[in-house]
Scaffold this motif. Structure first.
Motif, short mmCIF file in Angstrom:
data_model
loop_
_atom_site.label_atom_id
_atom_site.label_comp_id
_atom_site.label_asym_id
_atom_site.label_seq_id
_atom_site.Cartn_x
_atom_site.Cartn_y
_atom_site.Cartn_z
N GLY A 51 -5.73 1.75 0.21
CA GLY A 51 -6.74 2.66 0.75
C GLY A 51 -6.16 3.86 1.46
O GLY A 51 -6.90 4.66 2.03
N THR A 52 -4.82 4.02 1.41
CA THR A 52 -4.17 5.08 2.17
C THR A 52 -3.18 5.90 1.35
O THR A 52 -2.47 6.74 1.93
N ALA A 53 -3.13 5.69 0.04
CA ALA A 53 -2.12 6.37 -0.80
C ALA A 53 -0.74 6.23 -0.17
O ALA A 53 0.01 7.19 -0.01
N GLY A 54 -0.40 4.99 0.18
CA GLY A 54 0.85 4.73 0.88
C GLY A 54 0.77 5.27 2.29
O GLY A 54 0.11 4.69 3.15
N LEU A 55 1.40 6.39 2.55
CA LEU A 55 1.24 7.14 3.80
C LEU A 55 0.75 8.54 3.44
O LEU A 55 1.46 9.52 3.59
#
Length: 442
Positions: A51-55
């Protein structure tokens, strides 16, 4: 199943993890051992929806074939080339490709290795530009409260997140800060740009009056402040900043390390908000998070000011060993190809209405005091537990991971920024999981 699954290193002591509660983590490690498209694979074999595109960086999803193949090919062809006084074709090709998608007028690119280095580079360019123009008194830098511009000394000096600043002494001198634009009393549960707060840009005029314009080199802001908890610019705010900077001869820098490469539905936030800065810093989505790389875009006016004097002399004494690294350049070119082929630089514009609707459906969940969104970014602000700030959101983070969802928290704010390949069904899944999490957090 990969042989790497169900394996955790038997000694976790040596690695001092960044921005992590190390003691808590090492008592119960959360290990990721694989990834594909929208999901991570945990060491216990579970799929974790990203849900966060990694970071904020894996905009095209994980382990995309074109990117991984480009890296492997480049590693076997030219692994490294000196960045000083030497070149290799892919760095020049990449710079041209980047200029093609950047806002009109951003005609030149300096390469770095991270968002933090991009910010340091832009600040140094700003100071040096005024000096070569004969305005050496312009040395002051202006940031914003709650701003995040990486973790190097320049970045934390112009940044405004207290925890990132308080342990490191006096930082750079000659720095001032505008107020942030978060006005929950007027703007809570706004969809898109808030109505209230655009007039806060006029605080820059107060700072100019205090210090005099002749001492100010640059203003740096995130168009959307991400790491502090998704603060969206009020209507008219960015345009007003541009007007004030132009009026007083101050350079305006947009930190687009998060908003760059399609996060808002345009290649860059400068295009989304129709405001032209003098420089743009970027990183993260440039290589889809696969290999460290950043870029700073500058106008021809800035670039050309340095191209004076004897041709054999170095014009700007700055750079990094890995500036325009061949493998990073290959990864970035393949990333741009993937974005183009799949329309990912504008896909957030198509999905944002659905994303907005599903995000704001959580308004009735326990402890939710604000929700805000733009493009494929969202934030859910929770009422802090009395005397225990950050604990409620961190508990939600841990429960979400256990339930197969990766979210990000900052303070008591949950931040969301999924890969731009997310489907509507996966948006539904994300918010169904998050609703369950919020209902279960005390």
């Amino acid at each position: 199943m990969s042989n790497r699954l169900n394996t955790t290193p038997n000694d976790l002591r040596a690695f001092w993890m960044p921005f992590t509660a190390n003691r808590q983590f090492k008592q119960n490690p959360r290990m990721l051992v694989g990834a594909k498209d929208m999901h991570f694979t945990a060491s216990d074999g579970r799929k974790i929806l990203d849900g966060t595109a990694g970071l904020w960086c894996v905009n095209a999803g994980h382990c995309r074939p074109k990117i991984t193949e480009a890296i492997a090919q480049q590693a076997g062809e030219l692994d490294y080339a000196p960045a000083f006084q030497m070149g290799h074709p892919k760095a020049f090709e990449l710079a041209n490709r980047l200029v093609d998608i950047a806002p009109d007028g951003m005609d030149h690119v300096l390469f770095t290795n991270s968002g933090s280095e991009s910010v340091e580079t832009a600040l140094k360019v700003a100071l040096a530009y005024h000096r070569v123009k004969g305005n050496g008194s312009r040395t002051r830098l202006i940031g914003r409260e709650r701003g995040y511009h990486g973790v190097n000394f320049g970045g934390i000096s112009v940044g405004g997140i207290v925890t990132n600043r308080k342990m490191f002494g006096t930082l750079l001198t000659g720095v001032d800060h505008m107020p942030h634009t978060h006005l929950p009393a007027q703007n809570a549960f706004t969809k898109g740009q808030p109505e209230h707060g655009g007039d806060l840009a006029s605080e820059l005029e107060r700072i100019v009056t205090l210090h005099d314009a002749s001492t100010i080199a640059a203003v740096i802001v995130e168009p959307v402040a991400g790491s502090t908890g998704v603060l969206i610019p009020p209507k008219g705010y960015l345009k007003k900043l541009r007007e004030i900077c132009t009026k007083h001869g101050i350079l305006l820098i947009f930190d687009e390390v998060i908003t760059g490469f399609g996060r808002l539905g345009s290649p860059f936030a400068a295009q989304h908000y129709d405001v032209m800065p003098d420089m743009i810093t970027s990183a993260k989505g440039l290589t889809n998070g696969v290999i460290p790389m950043g870029a700073v875009f500058v106008t021809s006016e800035i670039h050309d000011a340095f191209m004076q004097g004897p041709e054999h002399m170095i014009e700007f004494f700055h750079g990094y060993t890995y500036s325009g690294n061949p493998i990073a350049s290959a990864a970035a070119l393949a990333t741009l190809d993937t974005y183009k082929e799949e329309g990912l630089l504008t896909r957030a514009a198509e999905l944002s209405p659905y994303w907005e609707e599903q995000l704001h459906s959580l308004k009735d969940c326990p402890h939710v005091i604000d929700i805000r969104n733009t493009g494929l970014i969202g934030a859910i602000e929770l009422d802090p537990i009395a005397g225990e700030p950050t604990k409620r959101a961190f508990s939600a983070f841990l429960k979400a991971y256990d339930d197969g969802l990766l979210i990000r928290t900052t303070g008591d704010i949950i931040a969301l920024s999924p890969p731009l390949i997310i489907s509507k069904d996966q948006i539904d899944e994300l918010f169904e999981k998050l609703r369950t999490v919020l209902k279960g957090v005390a």
